[in-house]
Write a protein that holds these residues in place. Sequence first.
Motif, PDB file in Angstrom:
ATOM      1  N   LEU A  48       0.707  -1.240   0.014  1.00 20.60           N
ATOM      2  CA  LEU A  48      -0.028  -0.024  -0.012  1.00 20.60           C
ATOM      3  C   LEU A  48       0.831   1.388   0.155  1.00 20.60           C
ATOM      4  CD1 LEU A  48      -2.785  -1.056   2.602  1.00 20.60           C
ATOM      5  CD2 LEU A  48      -2.779  -1.119  -0.061  1.00 20.60           C
ATOM      6  N   PRO A  49       0.476   2.458  -0.497  1.00 21.81           N
ATOM      7  CA  PRO A  49       1.118   3.668  -0.668  1.00 21.81           C
ATOM      8  C   PRO A  49       1.076   4.170   0.814  1.00 21.81           C
ATOM      9  CG  PRO A  49      -1.122   3.749  -1.724  1.00 21.81           C
ATOM     10  CD  PRO A  49      -0.793   2.407  -1.503  1.00 21.81           C
ATOM     11  N   THR A  50       2.223   4.732   1.226  1.00 23.71           N
ATOM     12  CA  THR A  50       2.468   5.404   2.385  1.00 23.71           C
ATOM     13  C   THR A  50       1.808   6.685   2.448  1.00 23.71           C
ATOM     14  OG1 THR A  50       4.356   6.232   2.027  1.00 23.71           O
ATOM     15  CG2 THR A  50       4.496   4.311   2.863  1.00 23.71           C
ATOM     16  N   ARG A  51       1.693   7.363   3.579  1.00 28.10           N
ATOM     17  CA  ARG A  51       1.199   8.857   3.598  1.00 28.10           C
ATOM     18  C   ARG A  51       1.992   9.956   2.817  1.00 28.10           C
ATOM     19  NH1 ARG A  51      -0.681  11.972   9.050  1.00 28.10           N
ATOM     20  NH2 ARG A  51      -2.151  13.604   8.170  1.00 28.10           N
ATOM     21  N   ASP A  52       3.422   9.683   2.625  1.00 25.87           N
ATOM     22  CA  ASP A  52       4.298  10.663   2.143  1.00 25.87           C
ATOM     23  C   ASP A  52       4.044  10.373   0.519  1.00 25.87           C
ATOM     24  OD1 ASP A  52       5.294  11.920   4.199  1.00 25.87           O
ATOM     25  OD2 ASP A  52       6.899  10.447   4.497  1.00 25.87           O
ATOM     26  N   GLU A  53       3.755   9.162   0.179  1.00 25.76           N
ATOM     27  CA  GLU A  53       3.505   8.705  -1.274  1.00 25.76           C
ATOM     28  C   GLU A  53       2.210   9.346  -1.731  1.00 25.76           C
ATOM     29  OE1 GLU A  53       6.045   4.690  -1.577  1.00 25.76           O
ATOM     30  OE2 GLU A  53       4.193   4.480  -1.137  1.00 25.76           O
ATOM     31  N   LEU A  54       1.351   9.229  -0.830  1.00 23.69           N
ATOM     32  CA  LEU A  54      -0.008   9.971  -1.211  1.00 23.69           C
ATOM     33  C   LEU A  54       0.047  11.387  -1.418  1.00 23.69           C
ATOM     34  CD1 LEU A  54      -2.420   8.141   1.167  1.00 23.69           C
ATOM     35  CD2 LEU A  54      -2.340   7.385  -1.080  1.00 23.69           C
ATOM     36  N   LYS A  55       0.922  12.137  -0.907  1.00 23.80           N
ATOM     37  CA  LYS A  55       1.081  13.332  -1.171  1.00 23.80           C
ATOM     38  C   LYS A  55       2.008  13.880  -2.574  1.00 23.80           C
ATOM     39  CE  LYS A  55       1.107  14.671   3.639  1.00 23.80           C
ATOM     40  NZ  LYS A  55       1.807  15.246   4.795  1.00 23.80           N
ATOM     41  N   ASP A  56       2.324  12.839  -3.159  1.00 22.93           N
ATOM     42  CA  ASP A  56       3.097  13.094  -4.512  1.00 22.93           C
ATOM     43  C   ASP A  56       2.395  13.530  -5.583  1.00 22.93           C
ATOM     44  OD1 ASP A  56       4.854  13.083  -6.520  1.00 22.93           O
ATOM     45  OD2 ASP A  56       5.723  11.206  -5.883  1.00 22.93           O
ATOM     46  N   GLU A  58       3.021  14.027  -8.853  1.00 21.71           N
ATOM     47  CA  GLU A  58       3.318  13.532 -10.119  1.00 21.71           C
ATOM     48  C   GLU A  58       2.191  12.787 -10.435  1.00 21.71           C
ATOM     49  OE1 GLU A  58       5.480  14.327 -12.407  1.00 21.71           O
ATOM     50  OE2 GLU A  58       6.377  15.761 -11.092  1.00 21.71           O
ATOM     51  N   PRO A  59       1.498  12.746 -11.676  1.00 22.48           N
ATOM     52  CA  PRO A  59       0.366  12.227 -12.073  1.00 22.48           C
ATOM     53  C   PRO A  59       0.777  10.456 -12.254  1.00 22.48           C
ATOM     54  CG  PRO A  59       0.549  14.015 -13.539  1.00 22.48           C
ATOM     55  CD  PRO A  59       1.661  13.857 -12.667  1.00 22.48           C
ATOM     56  N   SER A  60       2.061  10.222 -12.506  1.00 22.76           N
ATOM     57  CA  SER A  60       2.505   9.024 -12.803  1.00 22.76           C
ATOM     58  C   SER A  60       2.703   8.165 -11.335  1.00 22.76           C
ATOM     59  CB  SER A  60       4.017   8.912 -13.455  1.00 22.76           C
ATOM     60  OG  SER A  60       4.750   9.492 -12.712  1.00 22.76           O
ATOM     61  N   SER A  61       2.802   8.958 -10.410  1.00 23.21           N
ATOM     62  CA  SER A  61       2.826   8.636  -9.030  1.00 23.21           C
ATOM     63  C   SER A  61       1.286   8.455  -8.414  1.00 23.21           C
ATOM     64  CB  SER A  61       3.673   9.504  -7.849  1.00 23.21           C
ATOM     65  OG  SER A  61       4.996   9.410  -8.650  1.00 23.21           O
ATOM     66  N   ARG A  62       0.584   9.141  -9.026  1.00 26.08           N
ATOM     67  CA  ARG A  62      -0.996   9.074  -8.442  1.00 26.08           C
ATOM     68  C   ARG A  62      -1.947   7.968  -9.090  1.00 26.08           C
ATOM     69  NH1 ARG A  62      -1.667  13.779  -5.125  1.00 26.08           N
ATOM     70  NH2 ARG A  62      -3.790  13.742  -5.437  1.00 26.08           N
ATOM     71  N   ASP A 194      -9.251  22.429  -7.363  1.00 24.83           N
ATOM     72  CA  ASP A 194      -8.229  21.371  -7.333  1.00 24.83           C
ATOM     73  C   ASP A 194      -8.735  19.942  -7.265  1.00 24.83           C
ATOM     74  OD1 ASP A 194      -6.247  23.405  -7.517  1.00 24.83           O
ATOM     75  OD2 ASP A 194      -5.802  23.714  -5.373  1.00 24.83           O
ATOM     76  N   CYS A 195      -9.792  19.799  -6.290  1.00 24.02           N
ATOM     77  CA  CYS A 195     -10.520  18.682  -6.015  1.00 24.02           C
ATOM     78  C   CYS A 195     -11.012  18.245  -7.311  1.00 24.02           C
ATOM     79  CB  CYS A 195     -11.353  18.891  -4.802  1.00 24.02           C
ATOM     80  SG  CYS A 195     -12.421  17.371  -4.801  1.00 24.02           S
ATOM     81  N   LEU A 196     -11.559  19.094  -8.096  1.00 23.72           N
ATOM     82  CA  LEU A 196     -12.311  18.491  -9.335  1.00 23.72           C
ATOM     83  C   LEU A 196     -11.337  18.002 -10.544  1.00 23.72           C
ATOM     84  CD1 LEU A 196     -15.172  21.345  -9.384  1.00 23.72           C
ATOM     85  CD2 LEU A 196     -15.605  18.771  -9.105  1.00 23.72           C
ATOM     86  N   GLY A 197     -10.166  19.014 -10.353  1.00 22.72           N
ATOM     87  CA  GLY A 197      -9.241  18.704 -11.374  1.00 22.72           C
ATOM     88  C   GLY A 197      -8.631  17.239 -11.164  1.00 22.72           C
ATOM     89  N   SER A 198      -8.312  16.880  -9.790  1.00 23.52           N
ATOM     90  CA  SER A 198      -7.834  15.651  -9.354  1.00 23.52           C
ATOM     91  C   SER A 198      -8.762  14.563  -9.748  1.00 23.52           C
ATOM     92  CB  SER A 198      -7.334  15.555  -8.007  1.00 23.52           C
ATOM     93  OG  SER A 198      -7.193  14.589  -7.572  1.00 23.52           O
ATOM     94  N   LEU A 199     -10.133  14.779  -9.551  1.00 25.18           N
ATOM     95  CA  LEU A 199     -11.303  13.816  -9.621  1.00 25.18           C
ATOM     96  C   LEU A 199     -11.515  13.366 -11.099  1.00 25.18           C
ATOM     97  CD1 LEU A 199     -13.908  14.657  -7.023  1.00 25.18           C
ATOM     98  CD2 LEU A 199     -12.502  12.677  -7.195  1.00 25.18           C
ATOM     99  N   ALA A 200     -11.110  14.630 -11.978  1.00 16.89           N
ATOM    100  CA  ALA A 200     -11.370  14.374 -13.534  1.00 16.89           C
ATOM    101  C   ALA A 200     -10.276  13.500 -13.903  1.00 16.89           C
ATOM    102  CB  ALA A 200     -11.247  15.710 -14.160  1.00 16.89           C
ATOM    103  N   ARG A 201      -8.990  13.632 -13.423  1.00 16.04           N
ATOM    104  CA  ARG A 201      -7.859  12.712 -13.988  1.00 16.04           C
ATOM    105  C   ARG A 201      -8.087  11.306 -13.459  1.00 16.04           C
ATOM    106  NH1 ARG A 201      -5.207  17.449 -12.475  1.00 16.04           N
ATOM    107  NH2 ARG A 201      -4.822  16.487 -10.291  1.00 16.04           N
ATOM    108  N   MET A 202      -8.742  11.293 -12.157  1.00 15.11           N
ATOM    109  CA  MET A 202      -8.761   9.931 -11.683  1.00 15.11           C
ATOM    110  C   MET A 202      -9.707   8.933 -12.433  1.00 15.11           C
ATOM    111  SD  MET A 202      -9.642   8.738  -7.781  1.00 15.11           S
ATOM    112  CE  MET A 202     -10.421   6.936  -7.502  1.00 15.11           C
ATOM    113  N   VAL A 203     -10.888   9.813 -12.796  1.00 15.71           N
ATOM    114  CA  VAL A 203     -12.273   8.986 -13.137  1.00 15.71           C
ATOM    115  C   VAL A 203     -11.915   8.690 -14.746  1.00 15.71           C
ATOM    116  CG1 VAL A 203     -14.466   9.465 -14.253  1.00 15.71           C
ATOM    117  CG2 VAL A 203     -13.696  10.298 -12.084  1.00 15.71           C
ATOM    118  N   THR A 204     -11.094   9.514 -15.521  1.00 13.99           N
ATOM    119  CA  THR A 204     -10.582   9.399 -16.774  1.00 13.99           C
ATOM    120  C   THR A 204      -9.748   8.204 -16.854  1.00 13.99           C
ATOM    121  OG1 THR A 204     -10.773  11.752 -17.526  1.00 13.99           O
ATOM    122  CG2 THR A 204      -9.231  10.167 -18.842  1.00 13.99           C
TER     123      THR A 204
END
Length: 322
Positions: A48-56, A58-62, A194-204
């Motif tokens: 599982l990703p750690t707390r620090d890794e969740l804060k990354d 970079e799209p490739s890391s998320r 920022d939340c909507l932008g993040s959700l848009a990338r994730m849903v796509t």
Amino acid sequence: MITAYCADGGTVEVSPADPFPASAVWIDLLEPTREEELFVEQYLRVELPTRDELKDIEPSSRLYVEGDHVFMTASLVSKSQSEVPLLADVGFVLAGQTLVTIRYARPKSFALFVAAFHKLSQEWRKGAAILARLLETIVDRTAEILEKTATDLDILSLHVFGDRAKKVRKPGNYLEQKLKDIAGHHRLVSKLRDCLGSLARMVTFFAALPTVHDMPDTKELLRSVSRDIQSLSEHAAFVAGNITFLLDASLGLINIEQNSIIKIFSIASVVFLPPTLVASIYGMNFEFMPELHWSSGYPASLALMVISALVPFLFFRWKGWL
């Protein structure tokens, strides 16, 4: 804390000393300890990703896939009702038919989804389907926050403009207080965008997974969620524009008030300048002055000072400057 949600709609709180329920389809880790993370990793055989890794950022890391496991991270708005709303990075891991969520905050959308989890039909109690439903709830909650913010801005606009149009008496620092409210709304809308932008990338990313292609209902739901995110992003941009206008207008009103105060002092200085000049002239201590021994000099000088003050005052009134 580890909470397991089962396929039959039941909920079980699990500790590292307890066995995992075999029917668990959603494992929610809320502020997990390292021991709890290792316990879930051993059960699912996934790191599982750690707390620090969740804060990354970079799209490739998320958003990425490792073997049969899918890892996604989204930034969700938390504490939207407080003076300091936050963006919480939440991790979503699809391990087969099991969804794992890792969060270090308590967005209200999760509580809403948990309350409705038992109402889901059996075909929606699978990892990918649960995630799609959870994303739908998150977007709906984001829409509620955005709508409430827009309503609060309308009320704030009425306070800034409406009360002043009615000449309602307000404290001297009234507009300064409203500027703080505007700044708070701006902060929240920025987090929402920022939340909507993040959700848009994730849903796509999520909708493009091969797993979703075999789930037509889930795929159609994700299309609907994606359209909602797009419309909300446009609405958030509109609300942000209104905030900018309200901020500029409030600053303009403050400048108008300050200019009015400066105008009053300027007019007062002009009005009192001629009497000061008269008093200065007749206050000179020369021995030979034409009106020095004039018996009516004192009242005449007072009358001259009053007249010299009234003339510019009446002129300003006639011009409408007062």
